[in-house]
Design a protein around this motif. Structure first.
Motif, PDB file in Angstrom:
ATOM      1  N   ARG A   1      16.814 117.152  19.623  1.00 16.54           N
ATOM      2  CA  ARG A   1      15.668 117.724  20.325  1.00 16.54           C
ATOM      3  C   ARG A   1      16.150 118.511  21.534  1.00 16.54           C
ATOM      4  O   ARG A   1      17.310 118.388  21.953  1.00 16.54           O
ATOM      5  N   ALA A   2      15.276 119.311  22.075  1.00 16.54           N
ATOM      6  CA  ALA A   2      15.578 120.022  23.314  1.00 16.54           C
ATOM      7  C   ALA A   2      15.273 119.127  24.513  1.00 16.54           C
ATOM      8  O   ALA A   2      14.433 118.225  24.436  1.00 16.54           O
ATOM      9  N   ALA A   3      15.951 119.384  25.603  1.00 18.88           N
ATOM     10  CA  ALA A   3      15.640 118.701  26.856  1.00 18.88           C
ATOM     11  C   ALA A   3      14.448 119.387  27.514  1.00 18.88           C
ATOM     12  O   ALA A   3      14.251 120.593  27.373  1.00 18.88           O
TER      13      ALA A   3
ATOM     14  N   VAL B   1      19.248 134.113  23.380  1.00 17.07           N
ATOM     15  CA  VAL B   1      19.950 132.862  23.082  1.00 17.07           C
ATOM     16  C   VAL B   1      20.945 133.074  21.950  1.00 17.07           C
ATOM     17  O   VAL B   1      22.084 132.572  21.998  1.00 17.07           O
ATOM     18  N   GLY B   2      20.564 133.835  20.940  1.00 17.48           N
ATOM     19  CA  GLY B   2      21.477 134.129  19.833  1.00 17.48           C
ATOM     20  C   GLY B   2      22.733 134.851  20.306  1.00 17.48           C
ATOM     21  O   GLY B   2      23.837 134.562  19.835  1.00 17.48           O
TER      22      GLY B   2
ATOM     23  N   VAL C   1       9.938 127.260  21.846  1.00 19.27           N
ATOM     24  CA  VAL C   1      11.212 127.490  22.530  1.00 19.27           C
ATOM     25  C   VAL C   1      12.250 126.448  22.106  1.00 19.27           C
ATOM     26  O   VAL C   1      13.436 126.748  21.943  1.00 19.27           O
ATOM     27  N   ALA C   2      11.811 125.213  21.892  1.00 14.82           N
ATOM     28  CA  ALA C   2      12.726 124.143  21.489  1.00 14.82           C
ATOM     29  C   ALA C   2      13.354 124.407  20.131  1.00 14.82           C
ATOM     30  O   ALA C   2      14.387 123.822  19.794  1.00 14.82           O
ATOM     31  N   GLY C   3      12.764 125.322  19.375  1.00 16.12           N
ATOM     32  CA  GLY C   3      13.314 125.656  18.074  1.00 16.12           C
ATOM     33  C   GLY C   3      14.604 126.454  18.143  1.00 16.12           C
ATOM     34  O   GLY C   3      15.353 126.504  17.169  1.00 16.12           O
TER      35      GLY C   3
ATOM     36  N   ALA D   1       5.863 116.123  24.058  1.00 19.15           N
ATOM     37  CA  ALA D   1       5.542 116.050  22.633  1.00 19.15           C
ATOM     38  C   ALA D   1       5.965 117.341  21.937  1.00 19.15           C
ATOM     39  O   ALA D   1       6.439 117.308  20.794  1.00 19.15           O
ATOM     40  N   GLY D   2       5.833 118.455  22.633  1.00 16.64           N
ATOM     41  CA  GLY D   2       6.236 119.741  22.060  1.00 16.64           C
ATOM     42  C   GLY D   2       7.720 119.827  21.776  1.00 16.64           C
ATOM     43  O   GLY D   2       8.129 120.328  20.720  1.00 16.64           O
ATOM     44  N   VAL D   3       8.558 119.347  22.684  1.00 16.84           N
ATOM     45  CA  VAL D   3      10.006 119.449  22.463  1.00 16.84           C
ATOM     46  C   VAL D   3      10.486 118.423  21.436  1.00 16.84           C
ATOM     47  O   VAL D   3      11.584 118.564  20.894  1.00 16.84           O
ATOM     48  N   GLU D   4       9.667 117.415  21.135  1.00 23.71           N
ATOM     49  CA  GLU D   4      10.089 116.375  20.197  1.00 23.71           C
ATOM     50  C   GLU D   4       9.528 116.581  18.790  1.00 23.71           C
ATOM     51  O   GLU D   4       9.970 115.937  17.858  1.00 23.71           O
TER      52      GLU D   4
END
Length: 266
Positions: free
Chosen positions: A18-20, A197-198, A223-225, A262-265
């Protein structure tokens, strides 16, 4: 040498796939004690890493929401010593804590003195929006001496050469500003962010955090994707800025952070 608190955090979130979640609040806003309570609320609700903003009277990057909060903090008498103390109180929650500051206050305070006192308080590093690596010789030395991470910014306009140079100089993570312009909530995340990011992924394996604009769990999920960290500032500040009283502000903050986490998880 053991990993920094920030490196340890990203090792953990990557293991959890997951993202932080990174949350920003200016020190001393709405007042000193409430800013501490707000940080504690954010961490309890799911923020992984805290950015404590050093209120500054001449911002070049902050949008109107953060400017309004910083103005209130400055009017309330917030000083650098308060910022360092608040960062220490934040670190005491167990969340790695960094100070986000324009460079002039650090230079005026004394670069080594600032680094020494922040490290002694338990701070993990600095985010420096207007300090570039090729002008950061004194900060590089002080951060190395006191074990602080150096979080530099990159933008969609950064050349590939500058991305590589900034990534090499950075530690902890790299802050990718997803839009050109000042901070603030946005209806949509920037289409430039995944591309930036890429491009960074081609020159470094260091974690990349994306900020500027995220205001809800759906955007955080988006964004976490593609990023290692989702950075949220103005939306959190707005919870306190718009609240009729402290209790309502903290409740709004808790609801938003719960949604973002919840969104980042997901």
């Amino acid at each position: 040498m053991s990993a920094s608190p920030i490196t340890a955090l990203f090792d953990r979130t990557r293991a959890e796939d997951r993202a932080a979640l990174v949350g920003y609040l200016p020190a001393g806003f709405p007042d000193k004690e409430l800013s501490i309570a707000a940080i504690e609320t954010m961490v309890e609700a799911g923020v992984d890493l805290v950015e404590v903003g050093l209120p500054y009277s001449d911002p070049v990057m902050d949008g109107p929401t953060i400017q309004a909060a910083a103005d209130r903090a400055l009017a309330g008498g917030t000083r650098i010593s308060d910022v360092i103390e608040i960062a220490g109180r934040s670190a005491a929650t167990g969340a790695p804590t960094v100070v986000m500051t324009y460079w002039n206050p650090v230079e005026r305070y004394g670069v080594d003195r600032f680094a020494l006192e922040l490290a002694a308080a338990g701070g993990a590093g600095l985010i420096t929006p207007d300090m570039i690596p090729d002008e950061a010789e004194e900060w590089m030395a002080a951060s190395e001496a006191h074990g602080l991470d150096r979080i530099f910014l990159v933008a969609p306009s950064s050349s590939d050469e500058r991305l590589a140079m900034t990534a090499e100089a950075a530690s902890g993570f790299i802050y990718a500003t997803a839009v050109m312009g000042v901070t603030g909530q946005r209806e949509q995340t920037s289409s430039l962010a995944p591309e930036l990011v890429g491009r960074l992924r081609k020159v470094t394996d260091k974690p990349v955090g994306v900020g500027l604009g995220v205001s809800n769990g759906a955007q955080a999920h988006e964004v976490a994707g593609f990023a290692d960290a989702v950075i949220v500032g103005s939306a959190l500040v707005r919870c306190l800025l718009d609240a009729p009283d402290a209790e309502a502000g903290l409740a709004a903050l808790r609801r938003l952070v719960t949604d973002l986490r919840a969104g980042v998880e997901r």
